[in-house]
Structure formats: C-alpha cells, structure tokens
Design an enzyme around this catalytic site. Structure first.
Site, short mmCIF file in Angstrom:
data_model
loop_
_atom_site.label_atom_id
_atom_site.label_comp_id
_atom_site.label_asym_id
_atom_site.label_seq_id
_atom_site.Cartn_x
_atom_site.Cartn_y
_atom_site.Cartn_z
CE LYS A 30 5.27 4.16 0.84
NZ LYS A 30 6.41 3.15 0.85
N PRO A 79 1.04 -1.25 0.06
CG PRO A 79 -0.85 -1.57 1.45
CD PRO A 79 0.50 -2.12 1.31
CD GLU A 80 3.91 2.61 -4.05
OE1 GLU A 80 3.96 3.95 -4.62
OE2 GLU A 80 4.24 1.62 -4.67
NE ARG A 104 11.71 -2.26 -2.83
CZ ARG A 104 10.49 -1.55 -2.04
NH1 ARG A 104 10.68 -0.51 -1.37
NH2 ARG A 104 9.39 -1.98 -2.40
#
Ligand SMILES: [Zn+2]
Length: 267
Positions: free
Chosen positions: A59, A2-3, A252
């Site tokens: 967030k 979730p962003e 990432r």
C-alpha cells in the site's frame, strides 16, 4: 481504504503527471502526517529535486528523487492524489502540496489525516522498517514465494491475507473478494490448505488484484459477479442471491456469503 489496486492507480497517476519536473515548493499543512522528519528537513529533502520514477510496494507509493532518496506515501483510510494548476482548483483536505517549476501542483489529500509521508534512502529500507512481506503483484512473485510465506502459518485466511508482513497490499475489501471468488469461509485456517488449494489461492489472488487495477480500482467498473459491489448490509450475493453477511475476523468486519463460502475441511 486504499489497498494495493488503489495505490497502483495512484502510482500510474503520479507517473502520468508529476515525473521529471523540478519541485519548486513543498507545503506541509499538518506536520503530524510526516513520519521521521520535521517539516524543515522534509522540505529540504525535496526542494529543487524532481521525481524520476516510481515504485509501489503493497500500500506504499514510493517516488524516487533525483538525489536518489525516496518520498514514500501511505494513504491511510481515505488518501489520494490530485494534480492541478490553479490554486482555485486546490482540492479540499490537501495536507501536503508539491508545486513544480511549471506551476502545476501535486496535492496529497487525506480527509482523515491517517496517511503518512516519509523520506527513505531506499525502498528496501522501507520494507525492512515496516516489516513488509512480498508484494503479490510484482512480476517476479512466483507461486514458490507465495507458498513459502504461508508455510507454517495457522491463522485464519482473512487475517492472514490482511497481515502486511505475510503479503503487502491486501486489506479488508480485497481479502473479502479473493475469498468470495475461491468460495472459502474467511475464518477457515491457512493450515487447512492443500497443494491444490494453494495454487488456486495464488492464481485467484493475482487475478483479482490485476483485474482491479485494469478497472482503475473503481467498484463501479467491476464485474457484477464480484462481491465488492455487493459489500453492504442486506445486499444479495451475486452468485446465489442469498444475503451477504458481515463477519468479524481479527478485529475487522468483512463481508461474505454463508451459502457460497464454506469452511475448508467441510467440503
Ligand atoms: Zn452466495
């Protein structure tokens, strides 16, 4: 994970379901999702109170309690919320349950147990504690502030976008989208941006986040011209039909189109 847009959707969901109802019971199933309080003190802070309003910073979803304090939720990799009435309907992976006087409950789900719940005295205290930068979707977030937070930075675009102390709320998925729409290589450097680039950056970033919220942060509802529906190995770029590729930035892996996204300075 979730962003910002996902958490904004959760915030609206909480607003539509869980406000102004007395919290009758608090059931924390896994104490390690609590940060900074024991199960007992957490329960005590909430029981008999109600959620009066909400805020989101990056967030984090923050629910203001009648006693003035805040329940702060972070969703980790996979968290979400669900409001329901009958215990038969309780969703799997419910790790905290807030049951209201009307017999409905708000479940905090977290399949990978990486989310966290905490009680804070203010949202400002949360921002200071987590060293969060400004939230780019806030109404008052002006270009000048954006320019200020990037000034003097030398990192790569993708890692800078994902750095929560520069801007709060953007992660792996939305940083890929923003850079795709700008046509910039994720490994380009912040200090290569000129004034015109910075304006485009600010506009595109806000546009992507706002548009995603309007579409319920649901990739199935995103325009097909976006990269997000095509973020998978072997997928085709929606613009040039070439192959989307993985790119490793700051530990990432993101996705980008090598044909459409150029290193700044090489244009
Ligand atoms: Zn392309």
């Amino acid at each position: 994970m979730p962003e910002l847009p996902d958490v904004e959707v959760f915030r609206r969901y909480a607003d539509a379901t869980a406000l102004h109802k007395t919290i009758r019971e608090v059931d924390v199933r896994i104490p390690r999702i609590l940060e900074g309080s024991s199960r007992r003190s957490f329960t005590r802070a909430l029981r008999g109170e109600a959620f009066e309003s909400s805020r989101r910073h990056g967030k984090y979803l923050c629910l203001n309690l009648t006693n003035g304090r805040w329940l702060v939720m972070h969703f980790g990799m996979t968290g979400s919320l669900q409001y329901f009435m009958h215990s038969d309907d309780e969703p799997e992976y419910t790790y905290a349950l807030f049951t209201f006087a009307n017999d409905y409950s708000l479940a905090y789900l977290n399949p990978r147990k990486l989310g966290r719940l905490a009680i804070y005295d203010s949202v400002e205290a949360l921002i200071a504690d987590k060293d969060l930068g400004p939230d780019p979707l806030t109404d008052g977030f002006a270009f000048e502030e954006f320019n200020d937070v990037l000034k003097g930075r030398r990192g790569m675009l993708k890692s800078s976008l994902m750095n929560q102390s520069i801007l709060a709320g953007i992660g792996n998925v939305y940083s890929d989208e923003i850079l795709f729409q700008l046509g910039w290589h994720p490994r380009s450097k912040v200090d290569q941006l000129d004034e015109e680039d910075l304006h485009a950056f600010y506009r595109t970033l806000r546009h992507v986040l706002r548009e995603a919220v309007e579409r319920q942060a649901d990739p199935a509802q995103f325009p097909d011209t976006w990269l997000i529906p095509h973020r998978s190995p072997g997928a085709s770029c929606p613009r040039c039909k070439g192959k989307v590729q993985k790119v490793r930035v700051g530990g990432r892996s993101g996705y980008f189109c090598p044909a459409c996204q150029k290193k700044l300075g090489s244009k």
